[in-house]
Structure formats: structure tokens, C-alpha cells
Write a protein that holds these residues in place. Sequence first.
Motif, PDB file in Angstrom:
ATOM      1  N   ILE A 195     134.003  15.281 -67.074  1.00 56.45           N
ATOM      2  CA  ILE A 195     134.695  16.330 -67.843  1.00 56.45           C
ATOM      3  C   ILE A 195     134.353  17.694 -67.246  1.00 56.45           C
ATOM      4  O   ILE A 195     135.225  18.556 -67.077  1.00 56.45           O
ATOM      5  N   ALA A 196     133.076  17.886 -66.910  1.00 58.30           N
ATOM      6  CA  ALA A 196     132.642  19.145 -66.313  1.00 58.30           C
ATOM      7  C   ALA A 196     133.309  19.385 -64.960  1.00 58.30           C
ATOM      8  O   ALA A 196     133.479  20.532 -64.533  1.00 58.30           O
ATOM      9  N   GLU A 197     133.683  18.318 -64.280  1.00 58.38           N
ATOM     10  CA  GLU A 197     134.373  18.423 -62.984  1.00 58.38           C
ATOM     11  C   GLU A 197     135.875  18.599 -63.140  1.00 58.38           C
ATOM     12  O   GLU A 197     136.603  18.670 -62.158  1.00 58.38           O
ATOM     13  N   GLY A 198     136.350  18.650 -64.396  1.00 56.44           N
ATOM     14  CA  GLY A 198     137.769  18.894 -64.658  1.00 56.44           C
ATOM     15  C   GLY A 198     138.661  17.681 -64.532  1.00 56.44           C
ATOM     16  O   GLY A 198     139.887  17.812 -64.420  1.00 56.44           O
ATOM     17  N   THR A 231     140.697  14.276 -65.617  1.00 54.58           N
ATOM     18  CA  THR A 231     141.443  13.818 -66.789  1.00 54.58           C
ATOM     19  C   THR A 231     140.893  12.485 -67.279  1.00 54.58           C
ATOM     20  O   THR A 231     140.118  11.822 -66.581  1.00 54.58           O
ATOM     21  N   ASN A 232     141.341  12.089 -68.478  1.00 57.07           N
ATOM     22  CA  ASN A 232     140.926  10.782 -68.999  1.00 57.07           C
ATOM     23  C   ASN A 232     141.336   9.662 -68.061  1.00 57.07           C
ATOM     24  O   ASN A 232     140.592   8.697 -67.857  1.00 57.07           O
ATOM     25  N   ARG A 233     142.533   9.772 -67.497  1.00 55.24           N
ATOM     26  CA  ARG A 233     143.004   8.729 -66.586  1.00 55.24           C
ATOM     27  C   ARG A 233     142.111   8.649 -65.356  1.00 55.24           C
ATOM     28  O   ARG A 233     141.735   7.545 -64.923  1.00 55.24           O
ATOM     29  N   GLU A 234     141.780   9.791 -64.774  1.00 50.14           N
ATOM     30  CA  GLU A 234     140.925   9.799 -63.579  1.00 50.14           C
ATOM     31  C   GLU A 234     139.533   9.241 -63.904  1.00 50.14           C
ATOM     32  O   GLU A 234     138.964   8.486 -63.107  1.00 50.14           O
ATOM     33  N   ILE A 235     139.019   9.603 -65.058  1.00 45.21           N
ATOM     34  CA  ILE A 235     137.706   9.087 -65.465  1.00 45.21           C
ATOM     35  C   ILE A 235     137.770   7.573 -65.660  1.00 45.21           C
ATOM     36  O   ILE A 235     136.879   6.834 -65.222  1.00 45.21           O
ATOM     37  N   GLU A 287     141.946   4.092 -70.658  1.00 46.12           N
ATOM     38  CA  GLU A 287     142.042   5.482 -71.123  1.00 46.12           C
ATOM     39  C   GLU A 287     141.641   5.593 -72.590  1.00 46.12           C
ATOM     40  O   GLU A 287     141.023   6.582 -73.004  1.00 46.12           O
ATOM     41  N   LYS A 288     141.988   4.590 -73.371  1.00 43.53           N
ATOM     42  CA  LYS A 288     141.627   4.622 -74.792  1.00 43.53           C
ATOM     43  C   LYS A 288     140.105   4.637 -74.955  1.00 43.53           C
ATOM     44  O   LYS A 288     139.568   5.373 -75.797  1.00 43.53           O
ATOM     45  N   THR A 289     139.424   3.831 -74.152  1.00 42.15           N
ATOM     46  CA  THR A 289     137.961   3.807 -74.226  1.00 42.15           C
ATOM     47  C   THR A 289     137.379   5.169 -73.861  1.00 42.15           C
ATOM     48  O   THR A 289     136.443   5.657 -74.509  1.00 42.15           O
TER      49      THR A 289
END
Length: 228
Positions: A164-167, A169-173, A181-183
Amino acid sequence: MKRLRILVVDDHEVVRLGIRLLLQGRPGFELVGEAENGAQAVALVERLRPDLVILDVRLPDGDGLEVCAEITRQHPEVQVLILTAYPDEEFLVRAIEAGAAGYVLKRAGSRELLQALEALARGEAILDPAVTRKLLEQFRRARAAHVEAFKDLTPRELQILVRIAEGKTNREIAEELFLTEKTVRNYVSIILDKLGLSNRVEAAAYALKHRIHDYVKEEPSGGSPGRS
């Protein structure tokens, strides 16, 4: 030992006189000039090309640390020893950033100053022990505050907060950590709740403020993080 050519910069004549007397007759040192302000110092460095400048922090025409930065920028071969009455860790940090090779308090005795000059002649860096201890204690307190900032987060939550600090998105994470993505969204909600934050922007700011990248060490594969 190579003869060290020294320029002294201090607006107090008694300080310059004391250093002059201290160096007098010392085979390893040569006092090549004296200045009482920053403008004189910069000009004399250009003209005399000393090996070392003994420089006060407070000068009549400005900040001695700015003079230090200018000298080291224009003449990187010239060493600067900050000699000051201020036992302040902020000045020490600024002195290091300005390129100073040493930092000694004026309350140091003649022997300590000579030892510092001899060390600089050998190419060593010198920091006053009293100020260094204060600086290390400040770093330790800051480190403790950073550890406290993340103590309630699990390793997986820390992994996600780093991203998150690296900017990202949920998808990228989710792709990086092999999650849905839901998790990831669920984890983000838990993180915000634990930290008492409202949104991802606040979470990113919080993580960067508390230097999460220093706190979390991750494996190259993106595996579980360890706490340093």
C-alpha cells in the motif's frame, strides 16, 4: 605523517589565538590562515588550498554549516572539522550532511583537539562522543517508536501495508502475494481498523512516516516478512 595545512574560521579572536598557540611548534601542523566569517573562509580556501578547515557553526555572516557545504562542494579534497559550543545532535546530523569530516565541541581539551586533528590527518572521521551518544539515543527512541507503530499487525498484514505504501492496487497486491482481490480488501480493512485509519492514503502515509521498509525485511520471492 604528512604536514597538515590548516585554516581556522571563528569570529572570536580568542578562539583563533588559542588554536594558533596550540599548533605553534607542532611538527605535523601548519596554520596557513585565519578568517572571522564565512565569506573570508570561502575566499581563503580558494586562495590557500588548505588541507583542513577548522570551522565554527555560528558565523557573523551566516550559517557555518552552509559554509562547510560550499567548501566541500567546491573543494572536495579539503576536510572540514566543525568546532562548536553547541552539543546538539541536530547540528551533528547537518554537519555530516554538509560533508564535514569531524565534529568536536569547544569544551574539549587541547589534547582531544590535537587527537582529532591527528586522526583527520590519517583520513579518519571524528565525532564528539557526547553528541554521538545523544544522537544514538535519539535513533534508538525513533526505532522503538517505529516498532510500536506496527506491533499489532501480522506478517501478512505487514506485507500488504508495504505494498500500500508503494502505491500498489489491490489487484497488484493480490497477484504478487497469490491472493484474491477480495482477500486483499479484507486485509486492508483489518489494517485500517487496527491502525485507526480511514483510508489507503492515510495508511500509506502512516507506513512511510514510520519507515515500514526499515521495519519489514522481505524475501525476494515475496514470502513471509521477518521483523528486524
